[in-house]
Design a protein around this motif. Structure first.
Motif, PDB file in Angstrom:
ATOM      1  N   GLN A  93       0.837  -1.208   0.000  1.00 56.72           N
ATOM      2  CA  GLN A  93       0.000   0.000   0.000  1.00 56.72           C
ATOM      3  C   GLN A  93       0.870   1.257   0.000  1.00 56.72           C
ATOM      4  O   GLN A  93       0.591   2.211  -0.732  1.00 56.72           O
ATOM      5  N   HIS A  94       1.933   1.253   0.807  1.00 53.96           N
ATOM      6  CA  HIS A  94       2.859   2.392   0.826  1.00 53.96           C
ATOM      7  C   HIS A  94       3.506   2.579  -0.540  1.00 53.96           C
ATOM      8  O   HIS A  94       3.648   3.712  -1.019  1.00 53.96           O
ATOM      9  N   LEU A  95       3.899   1.485  -1.163  1.00 54.25           N
ATOM     10  CA  LEU A  95       4.532   1.555  -2.472  1.00 54.25           C
ATOM     11  C   LEU A  95       3.573   2.128  -3.510  1.00 54.25           C
ATOM     12  O   LEU A  95       3.917   3.057  -4.247  1.00 54.25           O
ATOM     13  N   ARG A  96       2.372   1.580  -3.579  1.00 54.87           N
ATOM     14  CA  ARG A  96       1.395   2.067  -4.560  1.00 54.87           C
ATOM     15  C   ARG A  96       1.080   3.539  -4.350  1.00 54.87           C
ATOM     16  O   ARG A  96       1.041   4.328  -5.294  1.00 54.87           O
ATOM     17  N   SER A  97       0.864   3.908  -3.104  1.00 58.13           N
ATOM     18  CA  SER A  97       0.560   5.300  -2.777  1.00 58.13           C
ATOM     19  C   SER A  97       1.725   6.219  -3.155  1.00 58.13           C
ATOM     20  O   SER A  97       1.525   7.281  -3.757  1.00 58.13           O
TER      21      SER A  97
END
Length: 115
Positions: free
Chosen positions: A77-81
């Motif tokens: 999620q951190h990566l996508r965001s």
């Protein structure tokens, strides 16, 4: 849109300055003149965008984040965001060698060649 041979890279001319000890950095984008502040996670993602496919970027980010987050899904999620924020700001871009338009949900090469 479906992508083959897609990779992320920093947009030409973007300047990055880290501030040691504070966990932040500043990024200047000359195409649309703007100064952004980034946290340490987003700076790490930016650093990984060196003509890297999403799969390779994800693998490398997961290795960095493994000890710092509570789950792989949180890291993803951190990566996508981070990727979305960096793209929206004009700091990175997704480059493709071949782009196949999504026509009626069909995105493979055969559909474009009548087969």
């Amino acid at each position: 849109m479906s992508y083959r041979n897609a990779y992320y890279r920093r947009i030409d001319g973007v300047r990055v300055t880290g501030v040691e000890g504070f966990g932040i950095g500043f990024v200047y984008t000359p195409r649309k003149p703007q100064l952004y502040s980034l946290n340490v996670t987003t700076l790490a993602i930016l650093d990984l965008c060196d003509n890297t496919s999403f799969e390779e970027l994800e693998r490398r980010f997961m290795a960095l984040a493994a000890a710092k987050v509570d789950s792989e899904e949180t890291a993803r999620q951190h990566l996508r965001s981070g990727l979305e924020q960096l793209q929206a700001a004009g700091i990175i871009e997704l480059v493709t060698d071949a782009q196949v338009p999504d026509v009626g949900g069909v995105t493979d090469d055969n559909s474009m060649n009548g087969g």
